[in-house]
Motif scaffolding. Structure first.
Motif, short mmCIF file in Angstrom:
data_model
loop_
_atom_site.label_atom_id
_atom_site.label_comp_id
_atom_site.label_asym_id
_atom_site.label_seq_id
_atom_site.Cartn_x
_atom_site.Cartn_y
_atom_site.Cartn_z
N ALA A 54 0.96 -1.22 0.30
CA ALA A 54 -0.08 -0.14 0.10
C ALA A 54 1.03 0.90 -0.13
CB ALA A 54 -0.71 0.63 1.23
N MET A 55 0.60 2.36 -0.81
CA MET A 55 0.81 3.69 -0.56
C MET A 55 0.14 4.48 -0.76
SD MET A 55 2.91 3.21 -4.42
CE MET A 55 2.94 1.18 -3.75
N PRO A 56 0.53 5.86 0.11
CA PRO A 56 -0.57 6.77 0.11
C PRO A 56 -0.93 7.41 -1.95
CG PRO A 56 1.20 7.25 1.48
CD PRO A 56 1.74 6.53 0.34
N TRP A 80 -3.30 3.77 -2.25
CA TRP A 80 -3.31 2.31 -3.71
C TRP A 80 -2.53 1.04 -3.36
CZ3 TRP A 80 -2.69 4.50 -9.00
CH2 TRP A 80 -3.82 5.88 -9.39
N TRP A 81 -3.20 0.08 -3.04
CA TRP A 81 -3.14 -1.25 -2.64
C TRP A 81 -2.55 -1.98 -4.44
CZ3 TRP A 81 -2.33 -2.24 2.57
CH2 TRP A 81 -3.68 -1.39 2.68
N TRP A 82 -0.95 -2.77 -4.44
CA TRP A 82 -0.29 -3.57 -4.95
C TRP A 82 0.02 -4.62 -5.42
CZ3 TRP A 82 1.27 0.71 -9.75
CH2 TRP A 82 1.24 1.32 -9.36
N LEU A 83 -0.84 -5.73 -6.25
CA LEU A 83 -0.62 -6.84 -5.65
C LEU A 83 0.51 -7.33 -6.15
CD1 LEU A 83 -4.22 -8.37 -6.42
CD2 LEU A 83 -2.85 -8.38 -4.24
N VAL A 84 1.13 -8.54 -4.92
CA VAL A 84 2.92 -8.77 -5.54
C VAL A 84 2.49 -10.06 -5.31
CG1 VAL A 84 3.66 -6.39 -5.32
CG2 VAL A 84 3.52 -7.67 -3.11
N PRO A 85 3.64 -10.79 -5.19
CA PRO A 85 4.07 -12.20 -4.94
C PRO A 85 4.09 -13.21 -3.52
CG PRO A 85 4.75 -12.07 -6.90
CD PRO A 85 5.18 -10.45 -6.96
N SER A 86 3.44 -13.59 -2.85
CA SER A 86 3.58 -13.80 -1.69
C SER A 86 5.66 -13.53 -1.27
CB SER A 86 3.70 -15.69 -1.02
OG SER A 86 1.66 -14.96 -0.98
N ASP A 87 5.95 -13.00 -0.29
CA ASP A 87 7.04 -12.78 0.37
C ASP A 87 8.02 -11.67 -1.05
OD1 ASP A 87 7.18 -15.01 2.24
OD2 ASP A 87 7.60 -16.56 0.64
N SER A 88 7.36 -11.09 -1.33
CA SER A 88 8.62 -10.27 -1.38
C SER A 88 8.64 -9.19 -0.51
CB SER A 88 7.12 -9.22 -2.77
OG SER A 88 6.64 -10.19 -3.52
N ASP A 89 8.75 -9.19 0.65
CA ASP A 89 9.31 -8.10 1.78
C ASP A 89 10.05 -9.12 1.83
OD1 ASP A 89 7.71 -10.53 2.56
OD2 ASP A 89 7.49 -8.90 4.29
N VAL A 90 10.58 -10.09 1.63
CA VAL A 90 11.44 -11.33 2.10
C VAL A 90 13.01 -9.80 1.60
CG1 VAL A 90 13.08 -12.81 1.53
CG2 VAL A 90 10.65 -13.21 2.36
N THR A 102 0.49 -8.63 4.43
CA THR A 102 0.74 -10.07 3.87
C THR A 102 -0.47 -10.68 3.89
OG1 THR A 102 2.81 -9.70 5.48
CG2 THR A 102 1.92 -12.52 5.58
N GLY A 103 -0.89 -11.66 2.94
CA GLY A 103 -2.01 -11.91 2.65
C GLY A 103 -2.85 -10.88 1.72
N ALA A 104 -2.27 -10.04 1.92
CA ALA A 104 -2.87 -8.88 1.00
C ALA A 104 -4.31 -9.44 1.80
CB ALA A 104 -3.61 -9.67 -0.74
N LEU A 105 -4.29 -8.99 2.95
CA LEU A 105 -5.06 -8.62 4.09
C LEU A 105 -4.94 -7.05 4.06
CD1 LEU A 105 -4.77 -11.37 6.78
CD2 LEU A 105 -6.61 -10.24 5.28
N VAL A 106 -5.80 -6.16 3.74
CA VAL A 106 -6.53 -4.41 4.09
C VAL A 106 -7.36 -4.19 5.84
CG1 VAL A 106 -4.45 -4.68 2.08
CG2 VAL A 106 -7.59 -4.43 2.79
N PRO A 107 -6.69 -3.19 5.70
CA PRO A 107 -7.75 -3.11 7.17
C PRO A 107 -9.16 -2.39 6.01
CG PRO A 107 -5.87 -1.53 7.64
CD PRO A 107 -5.82 -2.25 5.74
#
Length: 151
Positions: A54-56, A80-90, A102-107
């Motif tokens: 997510a980014m402003p 704005w929420w951008w879908l990326v493959p899992s573990d893209s924060d590693v 993680t898991g594309a869970l958003v508030p």
């Protein structure tokens, strides 16, 4: 390398990869309060799983032209929420003000974020490295691998 765990007398070897996945599974909520999962549009598949960055909302239109490929993008009035493959924060520290979900869970919000961009093809992902670099450039943050390492 593995860690031995016992359960009901049975021994099992857990690899480092398994331990990382278990820990990530514990962190699939965006924090206190209700949440919702961004869904992959019908006709698309996510073989690598999905996380979201997510980014402003003000940065979203500035990022779109900087990316070689844009996957599914969702938006509400704030992010704005951008879908990326899992573990893209590693091994990546996403620069502020980005938020990694993680898991594309958003508030949860009164209305779900709406799909504002759907790519051609069947994969919903924005490549994470170009997204990370474009966001670093827009925020004036050096990529994590260029920062000095302290001993």
């Amino acid at each position: 390398m593995g860690v031995r765990a016992t359960s009901a007398g049975a021994r099992q070897v857990l690899s480092l990869d398994t331990l990382v996945r278990l820990e990530r599974g514990r962190r699939t909520t965006p924090g206190p309060g209700p949440s919702r999962r961004l869904t992959v549009p019908e006709g698309m598949r996510a073989p690598l799983g999905c996380d979201a960055v997510a980014m402003p909302a003000r940065l979203g239109p500035l990022l779109m032209p900087r990316l070689p490929r844009v996957g599914c993008v969702y938006a509400d009035s704030t992010y704005w929420w951008w879908l990326v493959p899992s573990d893209s924060d590693v091994a990546l520290e996403w620069p502020a003000p980005a938020h990694y979900a993680t898991g594309a869970l958003v508030p949860a919000s009164p209305g779900p974020p709406g799909l504002i961009h759907k790519p051609g093809g069947t994969l919903p992902y924005t490549p994470p490295i170009p997204l990370y670099l474009a966001l670093c450039r827009l925020t004036g943050t050096p990529p994590s691998w260029t920062r000095p390492v302290s001993a």
